[in-house]
Design an enzyme around this catalytic site. Structure first.
Site, short mmCIF file in Angstrom:
data_model
loop_
_atom_site.label_atom_id
_atom_site.label_comp_id
_atom_site.label_asym_id
_atom_site.label_seq_id
_atom_site.Cartn_x
_atom_site.Cartn_y
_atom_site.Cartn_z
N ASP A 1 0.87 -1.17 0.00
CA ASP A 1 0.00 0.00 0.00
C ASP A 1 0.91 1.23 0.00
O ASP A 1 1.93 1.23 0.68
CB ASP A 1 -0.90 0.00 1.24
CG ASP A 1 -1.83 1.19 1.27
OD1 ASP A 1 -2.26 1.62 0.19
OD2 ASP A 1 -2.12 1.70 2.37
N THR B 1 0.47 4.57 0.99
CA THR B 1 0.49 5.38 2.20
C THR B 1 0.94 4.54 3.39
O THR B 1 0.37 3.50 3.69
CB THR B 1 -0.90 5.97 2.48
OG1 THR B 1 -1.32 6.71 1.34
CG2 THR B 1 -0.86 6.89 3.69
#
Length: 334
Positions: free
Chosen positions: A28, A30
């Protein structure tokens, strides 16, 4: 014990050996490629003759003044403080599936904040400006105003685009080196994010990843079968829903891959649970840490090569001991 000294919590011991066999790592953006701390960047009003920057700023301050703001609202709230005269009489909290939040403020109407791809019409010329900003690696949100109350989770037909709001993230200084290590070890990287595909691709390119053409997951299905072809050929995905993250992991497993998934948000928990190895950041959501087999206590992405090397060392030791016993048993039999 060796991994614990390096700030890696092993919640399931077989995970160390499992990570040694991983050939695909899903990330992911972030909190993994980036530090995870989002800061306000710039407000870009659409037409100040219709809605001034000061009025939009007041609306953003009122939106951010929520009981439990997400990271984006918290960053906006640090820039725009709430002012008197804005009384919230209804709201719709943010959802990673819906990708927008909203609140109504009496005769000041309703204000929406979220993904431009969702809140802007398909032919809105503002989309071109969104693409330009996203290409710089910024997270772009659109502020929309509606005269009237909220309509639940349904977007009203008549809405006015007030401004674009950009947020910035700091790329992890160790991300490029870590990804380079995985490439040397023959491990494929897939970046799966809920953000704009162009933004995700810009961040991926910044850390040295060959992003290719990013894919907007909203154009894909939600099942593993629908996503099989895309995950086999694409590196960067944007606007991915939590259900699609889970389905992508399953699609890769169906293709014979051993998959590791890293993440820090609640929307990553489903994928972490289904992955062969789930890796959570120490500063992530409790649900994410609970679903993971490994937790990076200090949140440092650079710990993963150490875990991979430790797993391969354990596997190597087992293979050498097994070879010794086979030789010993063969000699005894003869």
């Amino acid at each position: 014990l060796a991994l614990t000294k390096r700030q890696v919590l092993v919640q399931e011991l077989p995970a160390v050996e499992g990570l040694a066999r991983v050939d695909v790592v899903c990330l992911d953006k972030t909190g993994t490629l980036t530090v995870g701390d989002i800061v306000f960047d710039t407000l870009h009003p659409v037409d100040e003759d219709v809605l001034s920057a000061s009025e939009i700023g007041e609306a953003l301050g009122a939106l951010a003044d929520a009981p439990d703001p997400n990271a984006s609202l918290a960053a906006i709230g640090a820039e725009y403080l709430p002012v008197d005269g804005w009384h919230r009489d209804g709201d719709v909290s943010f959802s990673s599936a819906r990708k927008w939040s909203a609140a109504s403020f009496g005769d000041r109407g309703s204000w929406y904040l979220g993904a431009p791809e969702i809140l802007l019409e398909a032919d809105d010329p503002l989309r071109e400006r969104v693409s330009e900003l996203a290409a710089t690696g910024r997270r772009v949100l659109v502020v929309v105003h509606v005269d009237g109350p909220l309509q639940g989770e349904v977007l009203p037909e008549e809405r006015t685009s007030a401004a674009l709001c950009t947020l910035a993230e700091q790329v992890r200084p160790d991300a490029a080196e870590t990804l380079r290590y995985f490439a040397e070890q023959g491990v494929t990287i897939k970046v799966i994010s809920g953000d704009n595909p162009t933004t995700v691709a810009a961040i991926a390119a910044e850390v040295g990843l060959d992003a290719g053409d990013p894919v907007d997951a909203r154009t894909l299905g939600d099942s593993a079968e629908d996503l099989a072809d895309a995950v086999a050929t694409t590196t960067v995905f944007g606007r991915v829903s939590p259900q699609q993250k889970q389905a992508m992991v399953r699609a890769l497993q169906d293709q014979g891959h051993v998959v590791a998934m890293t993440g820090d948000g609640v929307n990553d928990a489903l994928a972490l649970k289904d992955a062969d190895i789930g890796v959570a950041m120490g500063n992530g959501a409790p649900a994410t840490r609970a679903a993971a087999q490994l937790v990076l206590l200090d949140g440092q992405f650079s710990r993963l090569p150490t875990v991979l090397a430790e797993g391969r060392r354990v596997i190597g030791n087992i293979e050498r001991v097994a070879s010794l016993f086979i030789s010993k048993n063969t000699y005894a039999f003869m």
